[in-house]
Design a protein around this motif. Sequence first.
Motif, PDB file in Angstrom:
ATOM      1  N   ASP A  37       0.856  -1.196   0.000  1.00 58.81           N
ATOM      2  CA  ASP A  37       0.000   0.000   0.000  1.00 58.81           C
ATOM      3  C   ASP A  37       0.888   1.242   0.000  1.00 58.81           C
ATOM      4  N   GLY A  38       0.296   2.392   0.224  1.00 60.00           N
ATOM      5  CA  GLY A  38       1.059   3.640   0.178  1.00 60.00           C
ATOM      6  C   GLY A  38       2.193   3.680   1.199  1.00 60.00           C
ATOM      7  N   ASN A  39       1.972   3.056   2.357  1.00 60.15           N
ATOM      8  CA  ASN A  39       3.015   3.042   3.383  1.00 60.15           C
ATOM      9  C   ASN A  39       4.228   2.224   2.933  1.00 60.15           C
ATOM     10  N   LEU A  40       3.935   1.059   2.328  1.00 59.00           N
ATOM     11  CA  LEU A  40       5.050   0.233   1.852  1.00 59.00           C
ATOM     12  C   LEU A  40       5.762   0.896   0.668  1.00 59.00           C
ATOM     13  N   LEU A  41       5.000   1.641  -0.115  1.00 58.03           N
ATOM     14  CA  LEU A  41       5.636   2.353  -1.235  1.00 58.03           C
ATOM     15  C   LEU A  41       6.618   3.395  -0.707  1.00 58.03           C
ATOM     16  N   ARG A  42       6.219   4.041   0.405  1.00 56.18           N
ATOM     17  CA  ARG A  42       7.117   5.046   0.992  1.00 56.18           C
ATOM     18  C   ARG A  42       8.414   4.392   1.476  1.00 56.18           C
ATOM     19  N   ILE A  43       8.277   3.284   2.225  1.00 59.18           N
ATOM     20  CA  ILE A  43       9.482   2.597   2.701  1.00 59.18           C
ATOM     21  C   ILE A  43      10.299   2.115   1.509  1.00 59.18           C
ATOM     22  N   GLY A  44       9.610   1.521   0.518  1.00 66.39           N
ATOM     23  CA  GLY A  44      10.307   0.949  -0.642  1.00 66.39           C
ATOM     24  C   GLY A  44      11.073   2.008  -1.418  1.00 66.39           C
ATOM     25  N   ALA A  45      10.456   3.191  -1.603  1.00 66.43           N
ATOM     26  CA  ALA A  45      11.139   4.256  -2.357  1.00 66.43           C
ATOM     27  C   ALA A  45      12.455   4.611  -1.678  1.00 66.43           C
ATOM     28  N   ARG A  46      12.447   4.589  -0.337  1.00 64.06           N
ATOM     29  CA  ARG A  46      13.664   4.943   0.403  1.00 64.06           C
ATOM     30  C   ARG A  46      14.646   3.769   0.427  1.00 64.06           C
ATOM     31  N   LEU A  47      14.104   2.606   0.763  1.00 63.16           N
ATOM     32  CA  LEU A  47      14.967   1.422   0.908  1.00 63.16           C
ATOM     33  C   LEU A  47      15.693   1.088  -0.397  1.00 63.16           C
ATOM     34  N   PHE A  48      14.968   1.177  -1.512  1.00 69.52           N
ATOM     35  CA  PHE A  48      15.544   0.771  -2.797  1.00 69.52           C
ATOM     36  C   PHE A  48      15.918   1.976  -3.669  1.00 69.52           C
ATOM     37  N   LEU A  49      15.870   3.146  -3.104  1.00 64.69           N
ATOM     38  CA  LEU A  49      16.227   4.393  -3.797  1.00 64.69           C
ATOM     39  C   LEU A  49      15.506   4.517  -5.147  1.00 64.69           C
ATOM     40  N   VAL A  50      14.178   4.535  -5.055  1.00 68.05           N
ATOM     41  CA  VAL A  50      13.357   4.694  -6.268  1.00 68.05           C
ATOM     42  C   VAL A  50      12.928   6.160  -6.346  1.00 68.05           C
ATOM     43  N   SER A  51      13.382   6.865  -7.382  1.00 64.81           N
ATOM     44  CA  SER A  51      13.097   8.309  -7.414  1.00 64.81           C
ATOM     45  C   SER A  51      11.920   8.673  -8.320  1.00 64.81           C
ATOM     46  N   ASP A  52      11.287   7.679  -8.976  1.00 65.56           N
ATOM     47  CA  ASP A  52      10.058   7.977  -9.738  1.00 65.56           C
ATOM     48  C   ASP A  52       8.948   8.291  -8.732  1.00 65.56           C
ATOM     49  N   PRO A  53       7.961   9.125  -9.127  1.00 68.03           N
ATOM     50  CA  PRO A  53       6.852   9.410  -8.201  1.00 68.03           C
ATOM     51  C   PRO A  53       6.131   8.115  -7.815  1.00 68.03           C
ATOM     52  N   ILE A  54       5.855   7.948  -6.514  1.00 72.10           N
ATOM     53  CA  ILE A  54       5.286   6.665  -6.077  1.00 72.10           C
ATOM     54  C   ILE A  54       3.811   6.516  -6.444  1.00 72.10           C
ATOM     55  N   ASN A  55       3.174   7.598  -6.904  1.00 69.54           N
ATOM     56  CA  ASN A  55       1.805   7.425  -7.391  1.00 69.54           C
ATOM     57  C   ASN A  55       1.785   7.109  -8.889  1.00 69.54           C
ATOM     58  N   ARG A  56       2.929   6.764  -9.453  1.00 68.52           N
ATOM     59  CA  ARG A  56       2.997   6.300 -10.842  1.00 68.52           C
ATOM     60  C   ARG A  56       3.274   4.805 -10.855  1.00 68.52           C
ATOM     61  N   MET A  57       2.723   4.111 -11.849  1.00 68.92           N
ATOM     62  CA  MET A  57       2.828   2.653 -11.914  1.00 68.92           C
ATOM     63  C   MET A  57       4.270   2.163 -11.994  1.00 68.92           C
ATOM     64  N   GLN A  58       5.102   2.953 -12.690  1.00 72.24           N
ATOM     65  CA  GLN A  58       6.499   2.533 -12.870  1.00 72.24           C
ATOM     66  C   GLN A  58       7.192   2.332 -11.512  1.00 72.24           C
ATOM     67  N   ALA A  59       6.999   3.299 -10.603  1.00 68.90           N
ATOM     68  CA  ALA A  59       7.630   3.197  -9.278  1.00 68.90           C
ATOM     69  C   ALA A  59       7.052   2.014  -8.520  1.00 68.90           C
ATOM     70  N   LYS A  60       5.748   1.851  -8.620  1.00 66.23           N
ATOM     71  CA  LYS A  60       5.095   0.768  -7.888  1.00 66.23           C
ATOM     72  C   LYS A  60       5.659  -0.583  -8.322  1.00 66.23           C
ATOM     73  N   ARG A  61       5.829  -0.740  -9.637  1.00 71.09           N
ATOM     74  CA  ARG A  61       6.353  -2.025 -10.145  1.00 71.09           C
ATOM     75  C   ARG A  61       7.759  -2.285  -9.617  1.00 71.09           C
ATOM     76  N   LYS A  62       8.597  -1.258  -9.637  1.00 70.56           N
ATOM     77  CA  LYS A  62       9.979  -1.427  -9.159  1.00 70.56           C
ATOM     78  C   LYS A  62       9.993  -1.843  -7.693  1.00 70.56           C
ATOM     79  N   ILE A  63       9.228  -1.116  -6.893  1.00 71.58           N
ATOM     80  CA  ILE A  63       9.229  -1.369  -5.441  1.00 71.58           C
ATOM     81  C   ILE A  63       8.656  -2.758  -5.158  1.00 71.58           C
ATOM     82  N   GLN A  64       7.578  -3.095  -5.844  1.00 72.51           N
ATOM     83  CA  GLN A  64       6.952  -4.395  -5.641  1.00 72.51           C
ATOM     84  C   GLN A  64       7.946  -5.524  -5.974  1.00 72.51           C
TER      85      GLN A  64
END
Length: 354
Positions: A137-164
């Motif tokens: 969910d949005g909380n895991l996306l926040r952790i994932g963006a930081r943990l895996f250094l994902v700089s795409d906006p997390i409300n875009r599918m591309q970031a979600k796929r990477k983090i997932q």
Amino acid sequence: MQKVTLAQPLLEWYDLHGRDLPWRRKPTPYTTLVSEIMLQQTRVEAVLPLYERFIERFPTIQDLAAASQDEVLTYWQGLGYYSRARRLHETAQIIVNDHNGLVPDDKTTLRTLPGIGEYTCGAILSMAFDQTELAIDGNLLRIGARLFLVSDPINRMQAKRKIQANFEGLLPQKRPGDFNQALMDLASRICLPRNPRCTECPLAQHCQALLGGEVAGLPKREAAKPPVKVQVELFLVESQGALLLRKRESGGFLQGMWELPWYDSESHVASTKLKVSDKHDWLSTHLAQDPLKVAKMDYVFSHRHWLMTIFHYHTDEPFQVPMEKDILYQWQPLNSLAQLALPTVFKKALRILL
Ligand code: SF4
């Protein structure tokens, strides 16, 4: 990043610091289903006082399936987003009628049930059935963006796929449900939206944003569109201690909820003194006199911003309301309004005028 290196410190932290929540004490597939639907878009603190009351009234899926929708909505009061309650009720009925009262344990069947999206499906399968599924969910996306250094906006599918994909590679075979819940607790206590407490984080050694000094700038988010402004006229019609309410049984906004009669005044023909549409002329016929009061009020839903004009009318006799397809009108005694699941917007309108 090795699976064991991240899952292990996370689960060890969870064993010591995980939240003691009522739905975690003796979880069953049914209680997990209820709690996860309650938690959709809602903070744990808001769910806590209502979950136990709900489970006390509907202790089994059969009890929930057999209840009336009005009663389910009443027990949902305070949680908002009432469409979730309607879908949960419908799902309970499908499970009782088509699945022998057992919550399905496979992804394909679960996803066909109303109200069960990708996140809730992952949560139920991992927490109730120990399957290695991620609940993102949005909380895991926040952790994932930081943990895996994902700089795409997390409300875009591309970031979600990477983090997932990154999190899926780390899901342990043992305790996948606890892994998901540990990440949720980490999001609520440590990896906070602002000022994350990295010095207390069990994943600090693995966090690429921390190692790269980029925590403050993550996650990135594309600005959401503001809610659409809608001009609404709302009618508070009182007669002999009762109020005219309506319920729309199918389709549209606020479906299945009791509401004060209201009209989107821009999309309806403003042809009468009351500015109600031709279709609702019966109302203008009965309310030919000037209103007792007129008030203005704003209310913001997630996607709509209502700019309301509220008309308060009084009639000597409750008038007969014509039948309309899928719309039920009813005179409701004012002293029994508290028993109805009336959306907050109408409660506020009532407070202004009564
Ligand atoms: S180290 Fe900080 S930014 Fe990284 S996951 Fe932990 S709390 Fe979040």
